[in-house]
Enzyme design. Sequence first.
Site, short mmCIF file in Angstrom:
data_model
loop_
_atom_site.label_atom_id
_atom_site.label_comp_id
_atom_site.label_asym_id
_atom_site.label_seq_id
_atom_site.Cartn_x
_atom_site.Cartn_y
_atom_site.Cartn_z
N ASP A 45 0.86 -1.19 0.00
CA ASP A 45 0.00 0.00 0.00
C ASP A 45 0.90 1.24 0.00
O ASP A 45 2.12 1.12 0.00
CB ASP A 45 -0.97 -0.03 1.18
CG ASP A 45 -0.25 -0.01 2.51
OD1 ASP A 45 0.98 0.16 2.53
OD2 ASP A 45 -0.92 -0.16 3.55
N SER A 46 0.29 2.42 0.00
CA SER A 46 1.10 3.63 -0.15
C SER A 46 1.48 4.24 1.20
O SER A 46 2.27 5.17 1.25
CB SER A 46 0.33 4.67 -0.95
OG SER A 46 -0.89 4.97 -0.30
N GLY A 47 0.92 3.71 2.28
CA GLY A 47 1.22 4.27 3.59
C GLY A 47 0.25 5.35 4.03
O GLY A 47 0.22 5.73 5.20
N GLY A 48 -0.55 5.88 3.09
CA GLY A 48 -1.44 6.98 3.42
C GLY A 48 -2.46 6.62 4.49
O GLY A 48 -2.66 7.38 5.45
N ASP A 67 -2.94 8.48 -1.35
CA ASP A 67 -4.28 9.09 -1.36
C ASP A 67 -4.49 9.90 -0.09
O ASP A 67 -3.72 9.80 0.86
CB ASP A 67 -5.36 8.01 -1.46
CG ASP A 67 -5.33 7.08 -0.25
OD1 ASP A 67 -4.21 6.82 0.26
OD2 ASP A 67 -6.39 6.61 0.19
N GLN A 118 -10.87 7.66 -4.18
CA GLN A 118 -11.56 8.08 -2.97
C GLN A 118 -12.93 8.63 -3.38
O GLN A 118 -13.48 8.18 -4.38
CB GLN A 118 -10.72 9.12 -2.21
CG GLN A 118 -9.49 8.53 -1.54
CD GLN A 118 -9.84 7.67 -0.32
OE1 GLN A 118 -10.98 7.68 0.17
NE2 GLN A 118 -8.86 6.90 0.15
N GLY A 168 -10.95 4.31 1.55
CA GLY A 168 -11.83 5.16 2.33
C GLY A 168 -13.19 4.55 2.61
O GLY A 168 -14.15 5.28 2.85
N ASP A 189 -7.71 -7.13 0.92
CA ASP A 189 -6.76 -7.41 1.99
C ASP A 189 -7.48 -7.16 3.29
O ASP A 189 -8.36 -6.29 3.36
CB ASP A 189 -5.53 -6.50 1.93
CG ASP A 189 -5.82 -5.12 2.49
OD1 ASP A 189 -6.49 -4.33 1.79
OD2 ASP A 189 -5.43 -4.83 3.64
N CYS A 192 -11.53 -28.49 6.54
CA CYS A 192 -10.30 -27.78 6.19
C CYS A 192 -9.13 -28.76 6.17
O CYS A 192 -9.09 -29.70 6.96
CB CYS A 192 -10.04 -26.67 7.21
SG CYS A 192 -8.49 -25.77 6.92
N CYS A 210 -5.80 -27.70 6.33
CA CYS A 210 -4.55 -27.07 6.79
C CYS A 210 -3.90 -27.95 7.85
O CYS A 210 -4.51 -28.85 8.40
CB CYS A 210 -4.80 -25.66 7.30
SG CYS A 210 -5.46 -25.57 8.98
N CYS A 246 -5.72 -28.23 11.20
CA CYS A 246 -6.90 -29.09 11.21
C CYS A 246 -6.51 -30.55 10.99
O CYS A 246 -7.20 -31.46 11.46
CB CYS A 246 -7.90 -28.63 10.16
SG CYS A 246 -8.65 -27.05 10.62
N HIS A 257 -4.72 -21.53 9.92
CA HIS A 257 -6.07 -21.99 9.59
C HIS A 257 -6.91 -20.86 8.99
O HIS A 257 -7.58 -21.04 7.98
CB HIS A 257 -6.80 -22.56 10.81
CG HIS A 257 -8.24 -22.76 10.53
ND1 HIS A 257 -8.69 -23.78 9.72
CD2 HIS A 257 -9.33 -22.01 10.83
CE1 HIS A 257 -9.99 -23.67 9.56
NE2 HIS A 257 -10.40 -22.61 10.22
#
Lengths: 351, 351
Positions: free
Chosen positions: A60-63, A114, A162, A189, A239, A277, A279, A282, A308
Site C-alpha cells: 500500500d502507499s502508507g497513506g 491518497d 476516494q 476510504g 486485503d 479444512c 490445513c 486441522c 487456519h
Amino acid sequence: MPVGTQGTVKGLTPSDLRASGTRVLLANTYHLMLRPGSELIRSLGGLHRFMAWDRPILTDSGGYQVLSLHELAKVTEEGVEFRSHLDGALEFLTPERAMDVQADLGSDIAVTLDHAVPLPLEAAAQRDAGERTLRWTERSLRRALTLEPPGGYRQLLFAIVQGGGDPALRREMAERTAALACDGFAIGGLSVGESKETTWRLARAAAEALPADRPRYLMGMGTPLDLLDGIACGIDLFDCVLPTRNARNGMAFTSEGPLNIRNSGHARSDRPLDPSCSCEACALFTRAYLRHLHLAGEILAHRMLTLHNVTFYQTLVQAARRAIERGDLSAYAREFSARYRERGGDPPAPP
Amino acid sequence: MPVGTQGTVKGLTPSDLRASGTRVLLANTYHLMLRPGSELIRSLGGLHRFMAWDRPILTDSGGYQVLSLHELAKVTEEGVEFRSHLDGALEFLTPERAMDVQADLGSDIAVTLDHAVPLPLEAAAQRDAGERTLRWTERSLRRALTLEPPGGYRQLLFAIVQGGGDPALRREMAERTAALACDGFAIGGLSVGESKETTWRLARAAAEALPADRPRYLMGMGTPLDLLDGIACGIDLFDCVLPTRNARNGMAFTSEGPLNIRNSGHARSDRPLDPSCSCEACALFTRAYLRHLHLAGEILAHRMLTLHNVTFYQTLVQAARRAIERGDLSAYAREFSARYRERGGDPPAPP
C-alpha cells in the site's frame, strides 16, 4: 491478500503461506519505511528476497496508516507530516516518497498515495480530499515512471479511488482516475464509520465506473461475507487483517461459522477447528489441544489459528473463483452465506 | 531432548521437530498436571495424540518444578505440598501421584519423584534428602507397576539419583538406586548453585557408579560445551531449556559461537544465522531479516530462532554420536570446544 504488515504474515513462513493457497500478499509501506527502512531492504535485494517470498507482493502507499494511526498528522498539498510511532521522529510522506519507498521494496504492485477521510464528513471536505487524491495520484504515477525497483522489472501501478460518502462523487472520482495510465485500481476510504449498506453502495458506484479490464482492489475489507458481497460488486482483490488478528485473539473462521477457541465448550473436544479444512492445524490438532495452547499463552496457538484462518479465506475465494467460472456465483454466495449466518453469523468488523 | 513444558516446544510443530533431528522430547508433569490436567489428556488418548508427536516422550516427575518454583513448598515423608501457580489451589504431589499423572500422559519414559535440594547445604540435610529420594523411588516404582497408560503399553521407568554435593554420597545413592528394578537413571540436583567443576565431579561420581547397560540422563543441562563434557562422563540423555528460552531472547547458537540477533552488527547482514546449518531459518533468511523480525516483536523470529537452536543442539549430539562410533569422541570434543570458545565462548547457564 493476507497482511504482512512488517514483512511477515504473523508467525507463518513462506511455505506455510504457499500451503494456505496464498498467491499474493500485502506489506505495509508505512511500517517498513520506518523499520527496518526501505533503503536497507533495497540493499538486500528487495522485499521478496528479504522475506523469502517468491510470489507477488502488493504494497500500500502508507497513506491510510499515516492518517489512521496519527491523530496529529498534518495534510498539506505537498504531503502528510506525522511523527513515527517508533521514536517520535518527524516524517513527511509525499506521493513521490510513497513511490520511492515502494520501488525500494520492489513490490509487484505499488499503490499511489491518497488522502483518506473518515465518515461522516461535510461535502466540501469530501470533494477537497477527492480532488487532492487525484492530484496525488498523478504525482505518484509520474514519479513511478522514473524509478527502478531492485531486479529492474517494472512495478504494476494501482491508483486509489476516494470520494467519501457520496456515490456520485465516488463515480466521478472513479471515472477521472480511470482516465490515468495505471494498471489497476484500489478503492479506499470505506469501512470508516459508515453502515455496511452504505459501504456497498459506495463500492458498487466506484467499481461500476471503473473499466472491467483492469483489476479492482477493495482496501482493508473484510469478513467472509463481505468478501462474497465484494466479489458480487466486481471486486478482484481484498486485503484484511481479520484472519491474522482474530487468530491471535483465539477466533477461528470455520465452514460452520466462527468460533472462539477459549470457549469452555472446546475444552474436551477431539474435533479439528474445521472438519472441512485441510490445513496443518486441522490435520493434526484437536480443539482441546489448541484451546490448551491458547490459554497457556503458547505461540503455537497463534501460529496454528493464523494458518487456519488464512487457509479458510483462501479456500473461500478459490471456491468463489470456481463458481464464477461455472457462472454460478450468486448461488454459491447465497448457499455459503445462509449456512455461515445460521452457524453464528459474521464476526464484527475490525475497528 | 528439547523441552515441551506445556505439551509444545515453543512455536514448533511436530514436523518442525522431526526436521530438527529431534528423536525424543521432554514434557513437564508439573505443568500438564495443573493445566490442562492429566485426566483430560488421558481421555483424549494421551500426550502423543494430544500434541500429535509420534516419537518418544520423556516426562519428568514434577518434583524439580514444585521445589524450584515454590519457595513455600512443604516436604513431608508423604510428599510435597504446594500451591498451583495458576490459581493458588493447594496441591499435593506424592511419588504415587507423580506416577499416576505420567501414566495418564502416556509418556514413553516416566521418571520417579525425588527430593532435590539446593547447594550448598549441610551434610545431614543432604543425606536426609538422598534417603528420602530412595524411599520415594521405591514407592514410585511400586506404584508404576499397577498403572496402565493409554494405549496399554508399558512405560520405561527412570529412577532419579540425588546425593547433594558430596561425591561419596552421590556414589552411594547411585549404587543403591542401581539395585532397584528400573530401566534407566536420571541424575538430578546438579547445576543448583555449585561450580561447574563440582557439577562434573558429582555427575561423574554418579555416572560411574551406575550400570553401563542402562541409560543415564543428566537433568536440566546444559550449554553446548556442557553436553560434550556430559557425554564424556558417560551421559546418554540431556534436557535443557537453553535452546528454546534463549531463542526468545534473540540468542542463537551457531557453529561460530553464540550470537545475539539484536546486535546492530547484524542489521545489514545477508548471512544466515549459521552457514553450516541446514534448518529452514538458515536456508531461507538473512540475519538482517531475523533481526528486523525480533526487534519488531514478530513471533516468526522466536519460531525461527527456536527451530535453529534446537537443530543446532541435535546436530551437535548427532556429531558426538558419530564420533563415539568412530572411537573419536575426545578429538571431536576438543576441536569443537576450541572453535566454539574462540568465537565467543559458552553463554551463561540458565538461572
